[in-house]
Motif scaffolding. Structure first.
Motif, PDB file in Angstrom:
ATOM      1  N   HIS A 192       7.333   2.244  -8.745  1.00  0.00           N
ATOM      2  CA  HIS A 192       6.668   2.036  -7.460  1.00  0.00           C
ATOM      3  C   HIS A 192       5.608   0.939  -7.552  1.00  0.00           C
ATOM      4  O   HIS A 192       5.482   0.107  -6.634  1.00  0.00           O
ATOM      5  CB  HIS A 192       6.041   3.342  -6.973  1.00  0.00           C
ATOM      6  N   PHE A 193       4.842   0.928  -8.631  1.00  0.00           N
ATOM      7  CA  PHE A 193       3.816  -0.112  -8.765  1.00  0.00           C
ATOM      8  C   PHE A 193       4.450  -1.494  -8.937  1.00  0.00           C
ATOM      9  O   PHE A 193       3.939  -2.493  -8.414  1.00  0.00           O
ATOM     10  CB  PHE A 193       2.898   0.202  -9.939  1.00  0.00           C
ATOM     11  N   GLU A 194       5.551  -1.556  -9.658  1.00  0.00           N
ATOM     12  CA  GLU A 194       6.255  -2.836  -9.800  1.00  0.00           C
ATOM     13  C   GLU A 194       6.836  -3.288  -8.464  1.00  0.00           C
ATOM     14  O   GLU A 194       6.860  -4.482  -8.150  1.00  0.00           O
ATOM     15  CB  GLU A 194       7.355  -2.709 -10.856  1.00  0.00           C
ATOM     16  N   GLU A 195       7.311  -2.322  -7.660  1.00  0.00           N
ATOM     17  CA  GLU A 195       7.818  -2.661  -6.328  1.00  0.00           C
ATOM     18  C   GLU A 195       6.687  -3.179  -5.440  1.00  0.00           C
ATOM     19  O   GLU A 195       6.881  -4.112  -4.647  1.00  0.00           O
ATOM     20  CB  GLU A 195       8.472  -1.439  -5.688  1.00  0.00           C
ATOM     21  N   ALA A 196       5.509  -2.594  -5.576  1.00  0.00           N
ATOM     22  CA  ALA A 196       4.357  -3.074  -4.801  1.00  0.00           C
ATOM     23  C   ALA A 196       4.040  -4.517  -5.165  1.00  0.00           C
ATOM     24  O   ALA A 196       3.755  -5.348  -4.295  1.00  0.00           O
ATOM     25  CB  ALA A 196       3.151  -2.180  -5.065  1.00  0.00           C
ATOM     26  N   LEU A 197       4.103  -4.832  -6.460  1.00  0.00           N
ATOM     27  CA  LEU A 197       3.827  -6.203  -6.898  1.00  0.00           C
ATOM     28  C   LEU A 197       4.948  -7.156  -6.500  1.00  0.00           C
ATOM     29  O   LEU A 197       4.703  -8.346  -6.281  1.00  0.00           O
ATOM     30  CB  LEU A 197       3.630  -6.221  -8.414  1.00  0.00           C
ATOM     31  N   ALA A 198       6.173  -6.636  -6.424  1.00  0.00           N
ATOM     32  CA  ALA A 198       7.277  -7.481  -5.973  1.00  0.00           C
ATOM     33  C   ALA A 198       7.073  -7.884  -4.517  1.00  0.00           C
ATOM     34  O   ALA A 198       7.401  -8.999  -4.109  1.00  0.00           O
ATOM     35  CB  ALA A 198       8.609  -6.745  -6.135  1.00  0.00           C
ATOM     36  N   GLY A 242       3.412   5.476  -5.892  1.00  0.00           N
ATOM     37  CA  GLY A 242       3.193   5.399  -7.333  1.00  0.00           C
ATOM     38  C   GLY A 242       2.136   6.369  -7.802  1.00  0.00           C
ATOM     39  O   GLY A 242       2.291   7.032  -8.842  1.00  0.00           O
ATOM     40  N   ILE A 243       1.033   6.486  -7.044  1.00  0.00           N
ATOM     41  CA  ILE A 243      -0.035   7.429  -7.417  1.00  0.00           C
ATOM     42  C   ILE A 243       0.478   8.861  -7.374  1.00  0.00           C
ATOM     43  O   ILE A 243       0.192   9.671  -8.270  1.00  0.00           O
ATOM     44  CB  ILE A 243      -1.242   7.246  -6.466  1.00  0.00           C
ATOM     45  N   ALA A 244       1.273   9.159  -6.337  1.00  0.00           N
ATOM     46  CA  ALA A 244       1.831  10.512  -6.233  1.00  0.00           C
ATOM     47  C   ALA A 244       2.737  10.814  -7.420  1.00  0.00           C
ATOM     48  O   ALA A 244       2.699  11.916  -7.994  1.00  0.00           O
ATOM     49  CB  ALA A 244       2.594  10.660  -4.921  1.00  0.00           C
ATOM     50  N   GLU A 253       0.825  -1.212   0.000  1.00  0.00           N
ATOM     51  CA  GLU A 253       0.000   0.000   0.000  1.00  0.00           C
ATOM     52  C   GLU A 253       0.859   1.264   0.000  1.00  0.00           C
ATOM     53  O   GLU A 253       0.533   2.260  -0.666  1.00  0.00           O
ATOM     54  CB  GLU A 253      -0.928  -0.012   1.217  1.00  0.00           C
ATOM     55  N   ALA A 254       1.961   1.225   0.735  1.00  0.00           N
ATOM     56  CA  ALA A 254       2.854   2.384   0.756  1.00  0.00           C
ATOM     57  C   ALA A 254       3.463   2.621  -0.624  1.00  0.00           C
ATOM     58  O   ALA A 254       3.573   3.766  -1.089  1.00  0.00           O
ATOM     59  CB  ALA A 254       3.956   2.170   1.788  1.00  0.00           C
ATOM     60  N   ALA A 272       2.170  13.550 -10.476  1.00  0.00           N
ATOM     61  CA  ALA A 272       3.209  14.549 -10.743  1.00  0.00           C
ATOM     62  C   ALA A 272       3.741  14.448 -12.173  1.00  0.00           C
ATOM     63  O   ALA A 272       4.609  15.224 -12.568  1.00  0.00           O
ATOM     64  CB  ALA A 272       4.346  14.398  -9.750  1.00  0.00           C
ATOM     65  N   GLY A 273       3.237  13.472 -12.927  1.00  0.00           N
ATOM     66  CA  GLY A 273       3.662  13.314 -14.317  1.00  0.00           C
ATOM     67  C   GLY A 273       4.917  12.501 -14.507  1.00  0.00           C
ATOM     68  O   GLY A 273       5.439  12.409 -15.622  1.00  0.00           O
ATOM     69  N   ASP A 274       5.415  11.872 -13.423  1.00  0.00           N
ATOM     70  CA  ASP A 274       6.636  11.072 -13.527  1.00  0.00           C
ATOM     71  C   ASP A 274       6.233   9.608 -13.744  1.00  0.00           C
ATOM     72  O   ASP A 274       6.136   8.822 -12.802  1.00  0.00           O
ATOM     73  CB  ASP A 274       7.472  11.228 -12.258  1.00  0.00           C
ATOM     74  N   LEU A 275       6.019   9.243 -14.995  1.00  0.00           N
ATOM     75  CA  LEU A 275       5.541   7.899 -15.299  1.00  0.00           C
ATOM     76  C   LEU A 275       6.571   6.820 -14.954  1.00  0.00           C
ATOM     77  O   LEU A 275       6.213   5.730 -14.504  1.00  0.00           O
ATOM     78  CB  LEU A 275       5.166   7.802 -16.780  1.00  0.00           C
ATOM     79  N   ALA A 276       7.852   7.119 -15.180  1.00  0.00           N
ATOM     80  CA  ALA A 276       8.897   6.127 -14.893  1.00  0.00           C
ATOM     81  C   ALA A 276       8.920   5.782 -13.406  1.00  0.00           C
ATOM     82  O   ALA A 276       9.002   4.609 -13.020  1.00  0.00           O
ATOM     83  CB  ALA A 276      10.253   6.644 -15.343  1.00  0.00           C
ATOM     84  N   ALA A 277       8.829   6.828 -12.570  1.00  0.00           N
ATOM     85  CA  ALA A 277       8.830   6.585 -11.127  1.00  0.00           C
ATOM     86  C   ALA A 277       7.556   5.862 -10.703  1.00  0.00           C
ATOM     87  O   ALA A 277       7.590   4.957  -9.865  1.00  0.00           O
ATOM     88  CB  ALA A 277       8.960   7.901 -10.372  1.00  0.00           C
ATOM     89  N   ALA A 278       6.425   6.238 -11.301  1.00  0.00           N
ATOM     90  CA  ALA A 278       5.165   5.583 -10.969  1.00  0.00           C
ATOM     91  C   ALA A 278       5.234   4.098 -11.305  1.00  0.00           C
ATOM     92  O   ALA A 278       4.827   3.240 -10.509  1.00  0.00           O
ATOM     93  CB  ALA A 278       4.021   6.245 -11.730  1.00  0.00           C
ATOM     94  N   ARG A 279       5.759   3.799 -12.501  1.00  0.00           N
ATOM     95  CA  ARG A 279       5.885   2.393 -12.895  1.00  0.00           C
ATOM     96  C   ARG A 279       6.765   1.640 -11.914  1.00  0.00           C
ATOM     97  O   ARG A 279       6.437   0.512 -11.498  1.00  0.00           O
ATOM     98  CB  ARG A 279       6.465   2.315 -14.299  1.00  0.00           C
TER      99      ARG A 279
END
Length: 359
Positions: free
Chosen positions: A260-266, A245-247, A239-240, A251-258
């Motif tokens: 974070h979401f991949e880290e959540a799935l990891a 990732g949403i933040a 969740e963190a 903010a328009g940072d798609l690379a960082a969002a991706r």
């Protein structure tokens, strides 16, 4: 066999040991008697006979061979070895057997057929020490057992058990993985050890390492009930990462969002919220096939009742398949939705999407 008579007494005695290894005790003893008839006073005959009897579960016959051998040949390295072998094959005899085997080695450092019984004696004593709570002594025995027989799986398992008792979880897990690769299933054992290691790391305020161990335990088969608090910790960590990732997305940072979401799935591969968000980011990055793969899983979970779908995932999925140049897959998704729910909330949009495909 090639040496023939040149092998001397070693010929029948080696054939006896070979027969024993093949499971033919009768043939083993026949070869021993053939050697005895030609070399009646040689201690090696009595020693070999004693070891064969001991391995066949006939301790009294083994003891008799040793007594006769001592009377005929005196104290020889071979008879010391045979005494040690007979002892370690008896319940509670490992400690004295180890002493006898070490004495045999002292008498003849090049004595053959000694490594295996020495390894087994150290293995038995290591298990006894570990059961008594003396992990350090068990570790010494484990290392000695490995020195004598490095390929014995039970020896490596003892060493792994000792390392786990000493809280060297990484070392223990590495050994269990080697044992698993060698053919003995350690999956369940490793899952439980990862869970134990996670608890240890939490107690020592190492949350990051605890998360890694809980994650590994889940990958090895522990469900949320078995993980207990670990499942809660993994959810919190996922969740963190989703919030980060949403933040980043906002903010328009798609690379960082991706990332974070991949880290959540990891951390939690079952987190469908993270997978849905990842699909959105992948679509925005024009990685349409990967976006579709993410949404396929989300849609399947929704259909299985694992996730309440509050947005038209099937429409997003169809759009991704179209842009990935897979219109047939898009059609299948849309038609499946309409077949399930022809009067659904997104029926009109789905029909319109189908018409666009036809046009």
């Amino acid at each position: 066999a090639h040496l023939g008579e040149a092998a001397g007494i070693e010929g029948p005695l080696l054939r006896a040991r070979t027969a024993l290894l093949a499971g033919d005790g009768v043939e083993a003893l026949r070869e021993v008697e053939a050697a005895r008839s030609r070399w009646p006073g040689d201690g090696r005959v009595y020693a070999t006979a004693a070891e064969i009897y001991a391995n066949l579960g006939r301790p009294e016959a083994a003891d008799e061979e040793i007594r006769r051998g001592l009377a005929e040949a005196g104290r020889t390295p071979e008879l010391e070895r045979a005494t040690g072998v007979a002892l370690i094959l008896r319940p509670g005899g490992a400690a004295q057997g180890l002493v006898q085997l070490e004495q045999a080695r002292a008498l003849d450092p090049e004595l053959p057929f000694l490594d295996r019984p020495l390894s087994q004696a150290h293995l038995l004593e290591g298990r006894r020490a570990l059961a008594a709570g003396d992990a350090k002594a068990a570790f010494r025995h484990a290392r000695s057992a490995r020195d004598h027989d490095p390929h014995e799986l039970f020896v490596r398992e003892l060493e792994a058990d000792v390392l786990a008792a000493l809280n060297d979880f990484d070392g223990a897990l590495e050994l269990y993985r080697e044992i698993d690769a060698a053919g003995k299933d350690t999956r369940d054992l490793r899952a439980l050890l990862h869970q134990r290691a996670a608890t240890y790391e939490l107690v020592h305020s190492n949350r990051g390492k605890a998360v890694e161990h809980y994650r590994a335990a889940r990958e090895l088969g522990l469900d949320d009930e078995a993980l207990g608090f670990g499942a809660t910790l993994l959810r919190e960590e996922a969740e963190a990462k989703i919030e980060e990732g949403i933040a980043a997305y906002e903010a328009g940072d798609l690379a960082a969002a991706r990332r974070h979401f991949e880290e959540a799935l990891a951390v939690d591969a079952t987190c469908l919220e993270a997978r849905n968000h990842l699909g959105v980011v992948l679509f925005r990055q024009e990685d349409y096939a990967e976006a579709a793969a993410a949404w396929e899983e989300v849609l399947a979970a929704g259909l299985a009742g694992e996730l309440a779908l509050v947005e038209p995932v099937h429409l997003n999925l169809a759009r991704a398949w179209v842009l990935a140049q897979r219109p047939a897959k898009a059609r299948k998704v849309l038609e499946a939705y309409l077949a399930r729910d022809p009067e659904g909330v997104w029926a009109a949009e789905s029909e319109e999407a189908l018409r666009r495909l036809d046009g």
